[in-house]
Design a protein around this motif. Structure first.
Motif, PDB file in Angstrom:
ATOM      1  N   TRP A   9       3.384  13.915 -12.698  1.00 15.95           N
ATOM      2  CA  TRP A   9       2.412  12.675 -12.430  1.00 15.95           C
ATOM      3  C   TRP A   9       3.268  11.266 -12.849  1.00 15.95           C
ATOM      4  CZ3 TRP A   9      -1.120  12.558  -8.781  1.00 15.95           C
ATOM      5  CH2 TRP A   9      -1.730  13.600  -8.535  1.00 15.95           C
ATOM      6  N   LEU A  10       3.761  11.668 -14.115  1.00 13.05           N
ATOM      7  CA  LEU A  10       4.320  10.257 -14.532  1.00 13.05           C
ATOM      8  C   LEU A  10       5.603   9.830 -13.477  1.00 13.05           C
ATOM      9  CD1 LEU A  10       4.753  11.178 -18.407  1.00 13.05           C
ATOM     10  CD2 LEU A  10       3.354   9.516 -17.361  1.00 13.05           C
ATOM     11  N   PHE A  11       6.247  10.873 -12.757  1.00 14.13           N
ATOM     12  CA  PHE A  11       7.288  10.362 -11.904  1.00 14.13           C
ATOM     13  C   PHE A  11       6.613   9.975 -10.833  1.00 14.13           C
ATOM     14  CE2 PHE A  11      10.350  13.388 -14.094  1.00 14.13           C
ATOM     15  CZ  PHE A  11      11.488  12.403 -14.110  1.00 14.13           C
ATOM     16  N   VAL A  12       5.400  10.250 -10.318  1.00 19.21           N
ATOM     17  CA  VAL A  12       4.721   9.939  -9.239  1.00 19.21           C
ATOM     18  C   VAL A  12       4.268   8.203  -9.571  1.00 19.21           C
ATOM     19  CG1 VAL A  12       2.691   9.726  -7.722  1.00 19.21           C
ATOM     20  CG2 VAL A  12       3.999  11.949  -8.300  1.00 19.21           C
ATOM     21  N   LEU A  13       3.901   8.237 -10.889  1.00 21.76           N
ATOM     22  CA  LEU A  13       3.541   6.998 -11.158  1.00 21.76           C
ATOM     23  C   LEU A  13       4.570   5.813 -11.367  1.00 21.76           C
ATOM     24  CD1 LEU A  13       0.772   7.813 -13.800  1.00 21.76           C
ATOM     25  CD2 LEU A  13       0.342   6.910 -11.557  1.00 21.76           C
ATOM     26  N   LEU A  14       5.714   6.307 -11.622  1.00 19.08           N
ATOM     27  CA  LEU A  14       6.851   5.543 -11.880  1.00 19.08           C
ATOM     28  C   LEU A  14       7.503   5.020 -10.468  1.00 19.08           C
ATOM     29  CD1 LEU A  14       9.262   4.653 -13.328  1.00 19.08           C
ATOM     30  CD2 LEU A  14      10.618   6.725 -12.976  1.00 19.08           C
ATOM     31  N   GLY A  15       7.344   6.047  -9.383  1.00 15.56           N
ATOM     32  CA  GLY A  15       7.641   5.556  -7.867  1.00 15.56           C
ATOM     33  C   GLY A  15       6.795   4.529  -7.715  1.00 15.56           C
ATOM     34  N   LEU A  16       5.291   4.710  -7.631  1.00 13.88           N
ATOM     35  CA  LEU A  16       4.377   3.850  -7.223  1.00 13.88           C
ATOM     36  C   LEU A  16       4.355   2.526  -8.047  1.00 13.88           C
ATOM     37  CD1 LEU A  16       1.250   6.176  -7.228  1.00 13.88           C
ATOM     38  CD2 LEU A  16       2.413   5.207  -5.346  1.00 13.88           C
ATOM     39  N   GLY A  17       4.836   2.683  -9.369  1.00 14.42           N
ATOM     40  CA  GLY A  17       4.804   1.439 -10.064  1.00 14.42           C
ATOM     41  C   GLY A  17       6.130   0.534  -9.742  1.00 14.42           C
ATOM     42  N   MET A  18       7.169   1.206  -9.153  1.00 14.58           N
ATOM     43  CA  MET A  18       8.332   0.564  -8.450  1.00 14.58           C
ATOM     44  C   MET A  18       8.016  -0.305  -7.261  1.00 14.58           C
ATOM     45  SD  MET A  18      11.600   3.315  -9.055  1.00 14.58           S
ATOM     46  CE  MET A  18      12.081   3.609 -10.714  1.00 14.58           C
ATOM     47  N   LEU A  19       7.036   0.377  -6.558  1.00 17.65           N
ATOM     48  CA  LEU A  19       6.504  -0.172  -5.349  1.00 17.65           C
ATOM     49  C   LEU A  19       5.773  -1.407  -5.678  1.00 17.65           C
ATOM     50  CD1 LEU A  19       5.668   2.841  -3.160  1.00 17.65           C
ATOM     51  CD2 LEU A  19       7.402   1.320  -2.511  1.00 17.65           C
ATOM     52  N   VAL A  20       4.911  -1.417  -6.480  1.00 17.97           N
ATOM     53  CA  VAL A  20       4.029  -2.527  -7.169  1.00 17.97           C
ATOM     54  C   VAL A  20       4.717  -3.449  -7.529  1.00 17.97           C
ATOM     55  CG1 VAL A  20       2.134  -2.996  -8.878  1.00 17.97           C
ATOM     56  CG2 VAL A  20       2.068  -1.130  -7.258  1.00 17.97           C
ATOM     57  N   SER A  21       5.670  -3.184  -8.381  1.00 23.68           N
ATOM     58  CA  SER A  21       6.584  -4.284  -9.151  1.00 23.68           C
ATOM     59  C   SER A  21       7.299  -5.109  -7.913  1.00 23.68           C
ATOM     60  CB  SER A  21       7.512  -3.587  -9.939  1.00 23.68           C
ATOM     61  OG  SER A  21       6.964  -2.939 -10.890  1.00 23.68           O
ATOM     62  N   SER A  22       7.823  -4.559  -6.882  1.00 28.38           N
ATOM     63  CA  SER A  22       8.607  -4.827  -5.734  1.00 28.38           C
ATOM     64  C   SER A  22       7.328  -5.917  -5.011  1.00 28.38           C
ATOM     65  CB  SER A  22       8.969  -4.042  -4.785  1.00 28.38           C
ATOM     66  OG  SER A  22      10.128  -3.068  -5.403  1.00 28.38           O
ATOM     67  N   ALA A  23       6.568  -5.629  -4.751  1.00 31.79           N
ATOM     68  CA  ALA A  23       5.223  -6.312  -4.184  1.00 31.79           C
ATOM     69  C   ALA A  23       5.053  -7.327  -4.834  1.00 31.79           C
ATOM     70  CB  ALA A  23       3.904  -5.525  -3.958  1.00 31.79           C
ATOM     71  N   ILE A  24       4.604  -7.321  -6.290  1.00 30.02           N
ATOM     72  CA  ILE A  24       4.510  -8.333  -7.253  1.00 30.02           C
ATOM     73  C   ILE A  24       5.542  -9.298  -7.225  1.00 30.02           C
ATOM     74  CG2 ILE A  24       3.789  -8.827  -9.297  1.00 30.02           C
ATOM     75  CD1 ILE A  24       2.292  -6.336  -9.831  1.00 30.02           C
ATOM     76  N   GLY A  25       6.774  -8.761  -7.131  1.00 30.08           N
ATOM     77  CA  GLY A  25       7.994  -9.845  -7.211  1.00 30.08           C
ATOM     78  C   GLY A  25       7.951 -10.898  -5.887  1.00 30.08           C
ATOM     79  N   PHE A  26       7.635  -9.925  -4.806  1.00 32.18           N
ATOM     80  CA  PHE A  26       7.633 -10.844  -3.647  1.00 32.18           C
ATOM     81  C   PHE A  26       6.407 -11.907  -3.739  1.00 32.18           C
ATOM     82  CE2 PHE A  26       5.252 -11.367   0.396  1.00 32.18           C
ATOM     83  CZ  PHE A  26       6.250 -12.288   1.201  1.00 32.18           C
ATOM     84  N   LEU A  27       5.204 -11.290  -4.246  1.00 28.07           N
ATOM     85  CA  LEU A  27       3.956 -12.497  -4.230  1.00 28.07           C
ATOM     86  C   LEU A  27       4.164 -13.360  -5.018  1.00 28.07           C
ATOM     87  CD1 LEU A  27       1.179  -9.557  -4.342  1.00 28.07           C
ATOM     88  CD2 LEU A  27       1.678 -11.358  -2.314  1.00 28.07           C
TER      89      LEU A  27
END
Length: 452
Positions: free
Chosen positions: A277-295
């Motif tokens: 689950w931590l790996f899943v959350l890491l992947g999701l966290g990367m996606l969120v970080s990329s989105a927040i970086g764009f925003l």
């Protein structure tokens, strides 16, 4: 681990002066994971000695976790086998019994008792799986005097004798009579004369979650359990039912945190349970970080805007997680109908809206003077940024609460455990909602509309 196993083997083979009691305590103090690994590296003679020393619940847990439990199960004594089979998970116990030859299965079933045999017929989410034979049942025509004799004979080993269940001549449930009412009656009085025929009972096929709802309304210590023909086949106590539902809710919360059943797990096993689950959350966290970086690039040049990002994301996350916990608990406690689901969704959305409004107004009042004094950009900038933060809180918390209630309902609908799947999704969506609402408002208001 090999050295430890060698030391344990020496103790099992009487090559040390350790007493059997000390060895038993030492074994039972080990975690289930440690025991499983060490037992896997033992020979048959050593395992047979371990089975005699280990507590029944430890043996049951090890068999449940084993990929091939039959080999180990057959190394135990028949009495040990019957004790263990009664405390194993019903589904796993049934699977194990089905692999035994007919003679062996018959012997174990005879030793396990009628209580276990009846419970095996029902799934773990049905009342029949937790019923017991801890009750006294008599024919309704039994006299008070005869009842005393029977109660005296059967009371030993039974805790639930406060209420006596009565049956018709064909075995159907007739009523119940309180022990105090029997004590107050004349010896030749039939129990039917002092019995209550209007009383709560529960079907063995009833769902545990649904039964809890109406059982709360009765101040009774136990309830008779009937089969499809209306005959009394067991009893369920209020306490056992509440304990069962509480355990299920506790399991849901562990799943919600993605940590699994951690109580008796060693370090390595605990880590293995959490890492996926931590790996899943890491992947999701990367996606969120990329989105927040764009925003966040939409607000480039407005340095102070970035100071309040964590405030928005934290409040959105806290609100959504609270709603998720409420929704998962509601779904694990009982099955909701469509009206109740819509009611929960409306309530949580309204709670998010009002909470966001109150917190937004509070943030506006506190942050305006702070931004004005720190930024040096004047009153207009300070008011507009404070408004963006306040409105972002209102929007994000409303949406976060709504989604926090919707996702568990959707997961349940498609047959996925809401407690397991909802947590990572909520975490990701909350961050995206908070960042999107905040940076979009800042971009539209401060950049496009007022050109800061």
């Amino acid at each position: 681990m090999k050295k430890k196993n060698t030391e344990l083997s020496a103790k099992l083979n009487s090559k040390t002066t350790i007493s059997p009691l000390a060895l038993k305590n030492e074994l039972n103090a080990l975690s289930n994971e440690d025991l499983f690994i060490r037992i896997s590296n033992m020979d048959e003679d050593e395992r047979r000695k371990v089975w005699t020393l280990l507590d029944d619940d430890k043996c049951a847990k090890i068999l449940e976790d084993s990929g091939s439990p039959l080999v180990w199960f057959l190394e135990m004594t028949t009495k040990k086998e019957s004790n263990i089979i009664t405390i194993m998970d019903e589904e796993k116990a049934t699977d194990l019994l089905s692999t035994l030859d007919e003679e062996k299965r018959r012997m174990i079933m005879e030793l396990s008792g009628k209580d276990f045999q009846k419970r095996l017929r029902y799934s773990s989410d049905e009342v029949g799986s937790i019923m017991s034979d801890d009750f006294i049942i008599l024919d309704r025509n039994t006299t008070v005097k005869e009842a005393f004799e029977t109660i005296r004979e059967e009371a030993e080993g039974k805790d639930n004798i406060r209420t006596v269940f009565l049956t018709e001549e064909d075995g159907g449930l007739y009523g119940e009579v309180d022990l105090l009412d029997i004590l107050r009656s004349e010896g030749e009085t039939p129990l039917a004369f002092v019995a209550t025929t209007s009383f709560p009972y529960v079907s063995a096929n009833a769902k545990l979650s649904k039964t809890l709802e109406w059982i709360k309304d009765y101040n009774l210590s136990s309830f008779p359990v009937i089969d499809e023909e209306g005959k009394t086949i067991g009893a369920v106590t209020r306490k056992s039912l509440m304990d069962t539902v509480e355990r299920e809710m506790e399991e849901d919360y562990r799943k919600l945190a993605s940590v699994g059943e951690d109580n008796n797990m060693g370090v390595i096993s605990s880590m293995k349970a959490r890492l996926p689950w931590l790996f899943v959350l890491l992947g999701l966290g990367m996606l969120v970080s990329s989105a927040i970086g764009f925003l966040s690039s939409l607000a480039v040049g407005l340095v102070m805007v970035f100071s309040f990002q964590s405030l928005i994301l934290d409040m959105t996350g806290n609100s959504g997680t609270q709603t998720l916990a409420v929704a998962v608990r509601a779904l694990s406690g009982r099955e909701l109908n469509t009206k109740e689901k819509l009611g929960m969704l409306r309530k949580e959305s309204t709670a998010g809206l009002l909470s966001g409004l109150i917190l937004g107004l509070g943030a506006l009042a506190v942050l305006f003077p702070y931004i004005y004094l720190r930024s040096g950009n004047g009153v207009a900038y300070s008011i507009l940024l404070s408004l963006c933060i306040a409105i972002s809180l209102l929007l994000a918390m409303t949406l976060s609460n709504t989604i926090g209630a919707i996702i568990p309902l959707v997961m349940e609908k498609i047959g996925v455990d809401p407690a397991v799947a909802s947590g990572p999704l909520i975490t990701t969506l909350n961050d995206l909602l908070g960042a999107f609402s905040y940076y979009t408002l800042v971009f539209l208001v401060l950049k496009k509309l007022f050109h800061f």
